[in-house]
Design a protein around this motif. Structure first.
Motif, mmCIF file in Angstrom:
data_model
loop_
_atom_site.group_PDB
_atom_site.id
_atom_site.type_symbol
_atom_site.label_atom_id
_atom_site.label_comp_id
_atom_site.label_asym_id
_atom_site.label_seq_id
_atom_site.Cartn_x
_atom_site.Cartn_y
_atom_site.Cartn_z
ATOM 1 N N ALA A 189 0.823 -1.203 0.000
ATOM 2 C CA ALA A 189 0.000 0.000 0.000
ATOM 3 C C ALA A 189 0.859 1.255 0.000
ATOM 4 C CB ALA A 189 -0.934 -0.011 1.212
ATOM 5 N N ASP A 190 1.902 1.259 0.814
ATOM 6 C CA ASP A 190 2.746 2.443 0.944
ATOM 7 C C ASP A 190 3.570 2.707 -0.310
ATOM 8 O OD1 ASP A 190 1.835 2.864 3.495
ATOM 9 O OD2 ASP A 190 3.535 1.885 4.471
ATOM 10 N N LEU A 196 -5.234 0.439 2.110
ATOM 11 C CA LEU A 196 -5.352 -0.908 2.655
ATOM 12 C C LEU A 196 -6.529 -1.023 3.608
ATOM 13 C CD1 LEU A 196 -4.195 -3.765 3.078
ATOM 14 C CD2 LEU A 196 -2.674 -2.782 4.823
ATOM 15 N N HIS A 197 -7.332 -2.085 3.420
ATOM 16 C CA HIS A 197 -8.450 -2.390 4.306
ATOM 17 C C HIS A 197 -8.346 -3.867 4.683
ATOM 18 C CE1 HIS A 197 -10.679 1.384 3.215
ATOM 19 N NE2 HIS A 197 -9.930 1.247 2.133
ATOM 20 N N VAL A 203 -9.106 -12.174 4.412
ATOM 21 C CA VAL A 203 -9.570 -11.246 3.377
ATOM 22 C C VAL A 203 -8.859 -9.902 3.484
ATOM 23 C CG1 VAL A 203 -11.591 -10.007 2.497
ATOM 24 C CG2 VAL A 203 -11.820 -12.379 3.249
ATOM 25 N N VAL A 204 -8.432 -9.400 2.322
ATOM 26 C CA VAL A 204 -7.808 -8.085 2.222
ATOM 27 C C VAL A 204 -8.479 -7.335 1.073
ATOM 28 C CG1 VAL A 204 -5.674 -6.814 1.771
ATOM 29 C CG2 VAL A 204 -5.600 -9.000 3.003
ATOM 30 N N LEU A 205 -8.899 -6.111 1.327
ATOM 31 C CA LEU A 205 -9.378 -5.223 0.270
ATOM 32 C C LEU A 205 -8.378 -4.079 0.119
ATOM 33 C CD1 LEU A 205 -13.217 -4.900 0.973
ATOM 34 C CD2 LEU A 205 -12.038 -6.527 -0.520
ATOM 35 N N MET A 206 -8.059 -3.749 -1.131
ATOM 36 C CA MET A 206 -7.149 -2.652 -1.408
ATOM 37 C C MET A 206 -7.746 -1.779 -2.503
ATOM 38 S SD MET A 206 -3.518 -4.747 -1.168
ATOM 39 C CE MET A 206 -2.485 -3.295 -0.860
ATOM 40 N N ARG A 207 -7.780 -0.484 -2.230
ATOM 41 C CA ARG A 207 -8.338 0.462 -3.186
ATOM 42 C C ARG A 207 -7.217 1.207 -3.885
ATOM 43 N NH1 ARG A 207 -10.124 6.037 -2.770
ATOM 44 N NH2 ARG A 207 -11.784 6.458 -4.289
#
Length: 210
Positions: A189-190, A196-197, A203-207
């Motif tokens: 994410a960085d 990052l969610h 489960v991982v959600l990434m926007r």
């Protein structure tokens, strides 16, 4: 040893059942020695053992762990791709049924390279990233093909207990060759422009940042 995700210097982590594992101190990925990775025939033989039928209620409940929180984030009519859909593309069917048209791609079972060309509002990737031999390559694809503001939905069992690694059931699958933890997703994410969610293991959600 060069990390297969960030290309940093990885260190020996564990040797279990004749398999050598390394840990990258930069991105925190744990991965198997690249010279010991399974070949395509071994991989397909293992995948063919899975009984993941699209109409199986239990399998659908399993995939709903990702589908439910992902659908809460999507705009009406959002279009996506199930990356690494496997022989029973249940998640693509579930997303389409909920009003989010979803295509499929898989290097063994649905190798339609035209599906890899567009950008998508969302990409799902369930029980896939632990199999990646060159994860940097796939993450570059995710970055290019999830639209700004779009979503990447991942399912993989997080590595949370180093002391239990040797007896961890997830490690024992011969096609599981890299293992992820929240710190790895935070590094991605960085460094690659994601929000990052962490909804909860697995489960991982990434926007994708606009």
């Amino acid at each position: 040893m060069q990390c297969t995700l960030c290309a940093g210097d990885a260190h020996p982590f564990a040797q279990v059942d004749g398999r050598d594992y390394f840990r990258c101190p930069c991105c925190q990925l744990t991965f198997e020695h690249p010279d010991r990775l399974p070949g395509p025939d071994e991989e397909k033989g293992q995948y063919d053992l899975h009984d993941n039928r699209p109409d199986d209620p239990g399998y659908r409940r399993f995939l709903a762990q990702l589908a439910d929180p992902l659908c809460e984030q999507l705009s009406p009519g959002a279009q996506g791709l199930d990356f690494g859909c496997g022989p029973g593309p249940a998640l693509a069917a579930m997303m389409t049924e909920r009003g989010y048209p979803c295509g499929t791609w898989d290097p063994i079972y649905a190798k339609d390279e035209t599906r890899l060309a567009p950008q998508y509002d969302f990409v799902t990737c369930t029980e896939v990233i632990e199999h990646l031999h060159q994860p940097a390559r796939e993450w570059a694809w995710f970055a290019d093909h999830v639209r700004p503001g779009g979503w990447l939905g991942l399912m993989t069992r997080w590595l949370t207990d180093d002391h239990a690694f040797a007896r961890w059931h997830y490690r024992r699958d011969p096609t599981h060759v890299c293992f992820w933890q929240p710190a790895t997703f935070a590094w991605l994410a960085d460094t690659q422009g994601w929000e990052l969610h962490l909804t909860g293991n697995p489960v991982v959600l990434m926007r994708r940042r606009p």
